[in-house]
Each structure stands twice: as C-alpha cells, then as structure tokens.
Design an enzyme around this catalytic site. Structure first.
Site, PDB file in Angstrom:
ATOM      1  CB  CYS A 117       5.559  -8.405   3.550  1.00 42.93           C
ATOM      2  SG  CYS A 117       6.849  -7.704   4.719  1.00 42.93           S
ATOM      3  CB  CYS A 132       5.256  -4.637   2.663  1.00 43.03           C
ATOM      4  SG  CYS A 132       6.973  -4.159   3.622  1.00 43.03           S
ATOM      5  CE  LYS A 180       5.127   3.181   5.171  1.00 49.18           C
ATOM      6  NZ  LYS A 180       6.075   2.085   5.616  1.00 49.18           N
ATOM      7  CB  SER A 221      11.013   0.970  11.863  1.00 50.85           C
ATOM      8  OG  SER A 221      10.345  -0.436  11.801  1.00 50.85           O
TER       9      SER A 221
END
Length: 581
Positions: free
Chosen positions: A67, A140, A142, A492
């Site tokens: 990511c 990614c 967060k 997720s």
C-alpha cells in the site's frame, strides 16, 4: 525524506514579502531568525523559498506494505508541483502498519493505534515547524483517517492525496485479490482447496504496489475523501502504478499552494452536510464498516455533531447501487474505468440524496464540481456492477447500526445480501480472536451458529483488532451467510457475511457483552436493528458485579492506548478535546 539532492526549480514566489499571518513567518522573517534560515539553507532552500508559503508533504512511505511502498514517488510529484506552484515544500515522514500482514496476530492491535500516532505525528511536525499548509498522503487503511484527522486538528489549509489501489491478480483464469487468499485458508481447512492451489493463489493475488483493490477500508476512505471535500473529485480512482496517479499527485501539489494562498481551511468546508455526503457514499457503494469508526472520529475532531444513529437514518434513505468486493466481484479499478467515484456521487446528487451545496477544498461546492466534471449517468453505462438509484441493488444502504441490551451504544454490520437477516439461537463465547479461529479451523462450526468474540475492543484489546482471519475462515468453510459472529473488535473492510462489530460498550469496561455465557439465547434482527440476549437487566447486572479485568498491557505504547482510547461509539478517539458534546 529530504528532497535536497534535487535541483531547486526556478519559479516565482508568492508576490511580495511573506505575510505575517502565515505560521512560517515565525521562523523565516526578521534578523532574529537568521539561525533558523541558516538551517533551511543547509537543506538547499533559497531566498525565494523562504519568502514562499511552507507546505508540508506528509509521507508515510514504507517497505512494510505494498500500500505504501511506492509513496516516495507519489510524494515527489506532489513536492515538485508545490515547488513549481510557488510554495516551499517540506517533506516529512510518519508511520504505517500493514493491516494485511498483521491480520490474525497480536500485531493487529497496533493498527488502530497507528491511526492516532499518524494524526499525532503530523500534527506535531506541522505545529512544531510552523507549517502553512499540508499535502497529506495515505496508502494503507489507517493512513487516510489519520491524515485527515491531523488536518482537522491543525486546521491548516490541507489537501488529501491517496496513493492508489493495487491491480487485481489472476489465478485460474479469474481476477483475484487478497480477500481470496484469506478465504482460501478456510477452504484448505475444509478440504475445498489444496495447499498447492493456495500456494499458487498466494503467488498471484498481489501483483504490485497499491492498497487492497476491493472496496475495502483503504478505497472506502479514499472515496470518502472526495465525498467529504478533502480531495478533488476523481482523485481516488487511478491505480497506484498508473500514470494518472502521478498526474493526480501533481494536481494536488498545485492545489495545496492555492488553498494556502486563499487561507482555505478544513473548518471552512467541513460541515454536518459534508459528513452526511460521506455516509451517503459509504452506504451506496457498500463501503467498509471501519468508515463508521473513522467518520465518527473525524467528526469528533471537527466538532461536528454525528452519532451512530445518523448512519441508520442515511442508510434508510440511500440505496446500495454499487456491487463491489467484498460483497461483489468488481474492484476499484473497474469503477475507475467507467468514471470513478464521481459517477456514484452524481447518481446520488440527481436523486437529491447529496447535499450539493457542501463546500470542498477546491473552493467550489460538490454540486459545482460534479457539474464541471459531468460524469456519465449510470443508466448510460453498460456495466453489471452499478445500478440506478430508482432500480438499486438493495433499497436500503449497506450499513446498519444495531442496538439492544447487548449493544446499548450500538454495533455495526454491513449487509451484502438480503437473505438471512435475522437469527435467534444459543451463543458460543470466546475471550479472544485466537480461540475463535481455532474453533473454526477445526471444523466445529455449523449453519445457524452464533459466535461471540469479546475483550477485543479499543481498551480491552487494546486496539480493537480486525477479525478478517476468522470471518474469512468462516467464509472458506462455506458459512459466510449462515453463521453469525459479533465482537467488540472490528472487521476488515474485506469482510463479508453475517458479521457484527464495534459492539459498545465493550467487554473490558463492563459492557453487557461481558455478561454473556455459553448457551445464552441471542437475537439478531437486522430489519429491527436489534442485537440482544434473553436476559433481564437484573441478571446482566448480577453477572457483572465482580467484573474487574486486568489490562492485557500495562506499559509501552499498548499500555498507553489501553488507558486513552474512548468508546467505538464515538470513534475510539484518544484526543481529549475531540468531542462535539
């Protein structure tokens, strides 16, 4: 990461002397700041730079996840565009955690904490170095909320830049993503897939850089950055390794200089209506349940009144019109190929389901931006994963928040189908994720089971782990739609099936979920928005009389966040000033 080795480009600085109202004037103006300027000159900055607005480029590049592995290149494009546009770009780094790599391990407890650390670190650098504005970059999961939370806290003129998603891999003649690999683990345990086939799937699922390709958490939050006004329309869609991604990065750098010149701050465009637009998009595209947590956190940072009931109200009036992974088969790039997020926003706008007058970081309203972009109507597209608002996939949006005596402050579920929307039966209680995973992988689950995983909340974990390993194993065993699972942890964005998370209050703080015992009858009714147990209030209170759990961690970063995290019902924030109440 410094760009000092790159030659400085000739460009005109912002006309005249630097205005005194820019924070960077505190470190660049006046004879008493000669030592400060000397430090900047050591990094290759010149007089023109020091007269220009200082724009921070917050870059979470790292080699620990696909990511973020390419974000140095993305940041460089934004950096150069700030420089060419008359700004003084200053790149700095922050952390990231790979959710996919930490999934199913104790390390996943760091994931939600990383959101807070990202926000804290970007805030600290911006404050300490007297930045005038920001380009915040995310890869990614967060990264996106953490960066936007930092921009909200600092209230500096800021633009968000997504690093883009990964392209799907190919296995056995079909497109695959990381979701297929996780579910393959359960299929191997169930005898439905060989280990050799799983090995081949593993080798082909992730072909390069970029965030997970489905409408999982990263792509959901990137899409929301457009709907809420933090990023220009159309900026979320281009894949990580596409040339268009770098064009977006350059345009973002240019815009960052403009927003500083105009003093256009997050507080100027983030309103209740902006957040309602974000939720409308989330429920229409079947976005990640994690967006509930992150939007609540962002609203708390912004002082905007928002609670879990708002998600129910907006979902009730907003149909689901996109069929993307994990519920469907298509990925972010498929949406990009037909016009991207603006296609969905345009459909919502035409149906009066969007606040067209909500302002954005560009200075225009979202309605004006859509009119200028003129995305195609869904009715004119020959695709199998988008449906018009008046003939939707589901009449109601994908996100529901349940309440009841098991979740007085709410619990979140994403609906991927319209079947099996209610269930009543005895519960099997697990005190942590690993116990549940072992139970599933050993083949004990049967259709109709109800599983509860507790002590995985923001404080109890701490860190509110995602349960994708467990839900994928359940799906791999063929029970995605006929086994219910609920937890005070998270799921997720790739999770599908009958999975309920964010149960609040959590077990650690004495929420009713802590009173459950094996065999208690649990009722789940999605239409009635209910999650309850067949126990009286008195019996729940009796069982909780001696509830006084020891924290899993008492020192280090996990010990700190065990102490500082708030309830999932309020976004699990740690900033003591983040509240609209």
């Amino acid at each position: 990461m410094s760009q000092q080795d790159q030659p400085r480009r000739e460009r005109d600085p912002v006309a005249g002397s630097k205005p005194d109202d820019l924070p960077s004037a505190e470190v660049t103006k006046g004879h008493e700041r000669a030592p400060h300027r000397a430090m900047f000159r050591a990094m290759g900055y010149d007089d023109e730079d020091l007269e220009s607005p200082m724009v921070g480029v917050a870059n979470p590049a790292a080699d620990i996840t696909p990511c973020n592995v390419h974000l140095d290149d993305v940041a460089a494009e934004a950096y150069d565009a700030v420089d060419e546009g008359g700004g003084m770009p200053i790149e700095f780094g922050t952390i990231t955690i790979s959710d996919a790599i930490s999934m199913g391990t104790e390390g996943m407890k760091a994931s939600l904490i990383s959101r807070e650390v990202i926000a804290d670190s970007v805030e600290l650098v911006s404050f300490g170095e007297r930045m005038d504005g920001l380009v915040t970059i995310g890869g990614c999961d967060k990264n996106m909320p953490g960066m936007m939370m930092a921009a909200i806290r600092t209230d500096l003129p800021s633009v968000f830049l997504y690093g883009g998603s990964i392209m799907p891999g190919e296995h056995d003649g079909r497109e695959v993503t990381i979701q297929n690999v996780f579910e393959g683990v359960g299929m191997v345990a169930d005898g439905e897939m060989s280990e050799d086939e799983l090995d081949d799937l593993e080798r082909h699922a992730c072909p390069g850089a970029g965030s997970c390709g489905g409408m999982f958490t990263a792509n959901t939050m990137a899409s929301i950055s457009e709907a809420i006004g933090f990023a220009p329309l159309g900026s979320a869609g281009p894949p990580a390794e596409d040339e268009a991604r770098y064009e977006v990065a350059g345009e973002t750098g240019e815009l960052a200089v403009d927003v500083v010149e105009q003093r256009r701050r997050p507080s100027d465009f983030l309103t209740r209506e902006s957040f309602e637009n974000a939720i409308a998009l989330q429920v229409a595209i079947g976005g990640s349940t994690n967006a509930v947590l992150h939007l609540l956190a962002m609203a708390a940072e912004a002082g905007v009144e928002l609670d879990t009931e708002d998600f129910n109200e907006i979902s009730a009036r907003t149909p689901k019109i996109a069929d993307l992974q994990p519920g469907g088969e298509r990925v972010m790039n498929d949406l990009q190929q037909v016009g991207g997020v603006p296609v969905v926003l345009n459909a919502l706008s035409d149906a009066d389901l969007l606040h067209d007058d909500a302002l954005t970081v560009t200075g225009n309203t979202i309605g004006e931006a859509l009119e200028a972009l003129d995305p195609p109507a869904i009715e004119d597209l020959d695709v199998d994963f988008l449906e018009p608002v008046d003939d939707p996939i589901h009449e109601r949006g994908a996100i529901r928040v349940l309440t009841g005596n098991l979740a007085p402050d709410g619990a979140v579920i994403k609906i991927s189908g319209e079947d099996h929307l209610s269930h009543e039966g005895p519960v099997r209680v697990f005190e942590k994720e690993e116990e549940a995973m072992k139970y599933v992988q050993e083949g004990h689950i049967e259709a109709g089971d109800v599983l509860c995983i507790r002590n995985e909340g923001p404080q109890g974990g701490p860190g509110m782990r995602e349960m994708f390993g467990v839900t994928s194993a359940v799906a791999g065993h063929g029970h995605a739609e006929d086994v219910a699972l609920f937890t005070d942890g998270r799921f997720s964005g790739a999770t599908r099936g009958f999975s309920i998370g964010h149960v609040a209050p959590e077990a650690f703080v004495g929420g009713p979920i802590a009173a459950l015992e094996d065999g208690d009858t649990v009722t789940i009714d999605i239409d009635d928005l209910e999650l309850s147990v067949d126990l009286s209030d008195g019996e729940i209170e009796r069982r909780l009389e001696d509830h006084d759990p020891e924290p899993n961690y008492t020192d280090g970063v996990l010990g700190k966040y065990c102490r500082d995290f708030g309830s999932a019902a309020n976004g699990a924030v740690t900033n003591p000033g983040a509240t609209w109440e």
